[in-house]
Structure formats: structure tokens, C-alpha cells
Scaffold this active site. Sequence first.
Site, mmCIF file in Angstrom:
data_model
loop_
_atom_site.group_PDB
_atom_site.id
_atom_site.type_symbol
_atom_site.label_atom_id
_atom_site.label_comp_id
_atom_site.label_asym_id
_atom_site.label_seq_id
_atom_site.Cartn_x
_atom_site.Cartn_y
_atom_site.Cartn_z
ATOM 1 C CG HIS A 170 -1.711 1.165 1.502
ATOM 2 N ND1 HIS A 170 -3.079 1.200 1.323
ATOM 3 C CD2 HIS A 170 -1.367 2.394 1.980
ATOM 4 C CE1 HIS A 170 -3.535 2.398 1.671
ATOM 5 N NE2 HIS A 170 -2.513 3.147 2.070
ATOM 6 C CD GLU A 171 1.988 3.356 3.753
ATOM 7 O OE1 GLU A 171 2.159 4.453 3.166
ATOM 8 O OE2 GLU A 171 1.041 3.141 4.523
ATOM 9 C CG HIS A 190 0.286 5.986 -0.435
ATOM 10 N ND1 HIS A 190 -0.860 6.440 -1.045
ATOM 11 C CD2 HIS A 190 -0.108 5.436 0.749
ATOM 12 C CE1 HIS A 190 -1.905 6.184 -0.271
ATOM 13 N NE2 HIS A 190 -1.472 5.568 0.818
ATOM 14 C CG HIS A 242 -5.747 6.819 0.974
ATOM 15 N ND1 HIS A 242 -5.272 7.747 1.867
ATOM 16 C CD2 HIS A 242 -5.117 5.655 1.289
ATOM 17 C CE1 HIS A 242 -4.412 7.173 2.692
ATOM 18 N NE2 HIS A 242 -4.296 5.902 2.353
ATOM 19 C CE1 TYR A 288 -7.040 5.504 4.592
ATOM 20 C CE2 TYR A 288 -8.719 6.972 5.480
ATOM 21 C CZ TYR A 288 -7.396 6.689 5.212
ATOM 22 O OH TYR A 288 -6.433 7.589 5.567
#
Length: 244
Positions: free
Chosen positions: A144-145, A148, A154, A200
Amino acid sequence: MCLNKLISLFFFSFFMTKDNEQYLASRVLTKPSVKAQSTVIMIPYIICVAVQTDRNAVQSIWPTHAIPYLISAELRKQSSRTNDILSATRMVSDQTCVTFHLRTFETNFLHFKNSPGCSSYVGFIGGDQAVYIGSVCTVGNIAHELLHALGFYHEHTRMDRDSYINIIKNNIIKGTEQNFVKRHGDTLNVPYDTASILHYGRAYFSSNGSPTIVPLHTAKDMGQRERLTQLDILRVRLLYQCGV
């Protein structure tokens, strides 16, 4: 490491749900700016959060498909952490044209550093670009990071989200509402994906254990951190022009 000049301290106590545990392992940092607004959350330790209010869904990208990285000495002492980082890089590279290799002499590189939680700048910053990895971070959290760091924000902040989810503002921890603000940015014409590794979960930032995000349609695996979805893979391939 906190950006001391940019941080205002807010200490919250909130209902600890499984989703909030996931929240602790999913931070986004932004390039230092006088416009940045930051939050530090202590549950039970300090997590550094830097959220700038004008971030797009997709930011500046790396000028190469072959991204150098370093793993800090502190993380290298923990063989399981090193293995998790390498597994996360493979989760991305096995399905796209973006690869990761150990830094030799490159000026611009990702630097995995030890931290209480997980956090990453969005997009290419240049130089020694930190990706913070904590003990709570799973392989999926690290992937996930990495997304980014590649330039993606997101999924639930997309401008078209109202056709897919409702944000329940009354259940959001006071002071963290900015994490649900819509962001103008290039979606690359990829459909909205509630199962994205960048989305999320239902109770992220919940003050009371009730949902902060309610899907309008059947949404299997919303908030999952187990895999990149086919749409996650597609957006990386499109952004980095992987021959799609």
C-alpha cells in the site's frame, strides 16, 4: 521521524476496532510545505501523520521503472521485516513493469526506515525518500505504501466516490476529517475500486466503532491489505506506461 516544524499535536482516544488497527498501519506523508497540516496520534504510541490539503489522486512519478531502495540497519536486524519488504516489492513488480533493486550509487531512492507505523510520501520526491515501516505493518500494508510512493493517493478520495460510497462524517474522529476530503486528480479512466489496496475500510478513523464508509453496492474486501487488485495493477501499468 516527524517533521517537527509542520506538526501540531492532537491526542485522541477512540474506539479500537480491527479497521482502526489497520489505520495505524497506513500513513501518508506529503512533501514538506507551509500548507501542510499534520496530526500526531497516540494509541498507545505516537504515529506521525502529515496530510496536505491539496493532494491529487496521482502525483509526480519516478523518472525510471527501476527504483533503487535501501533498508535501514535497524530494519535489517529484523529478518522478518526485510522479508516482508521484499515480498511487498514483488507484489508490485511481479505484475507491472516497475521493479525495485538495492541502491548502489543512485541519488534518488526509497529508504525503508523503522517507525511505529507505516507511512510514505505520495509520488516522486527525490533524494533519500523515506518509507516508514513499523511492526504493525503487514506485507500488504507495505505494498500500500509503495503505491503511494509510486504516485497514488487513497481510492476513497476520488471525485466520483459518491456513486459508490457514503462517508458518515458523524462517526469520524474529530480532527481527522481531512482524510476523507475529495481530491482532484487523474484517475487514468480506471473504474472506482472499493477492493483496492488503496481504499480505506468501513471503520477507518472511527470514533465509536461505527462505519465511517458505507458502500452503496456490494463491496467485497473493502479495506483489504492482502493483494493488489486487477484495477490496482492496471493503474500502475497505465501511469508507468507498461505497454498497456
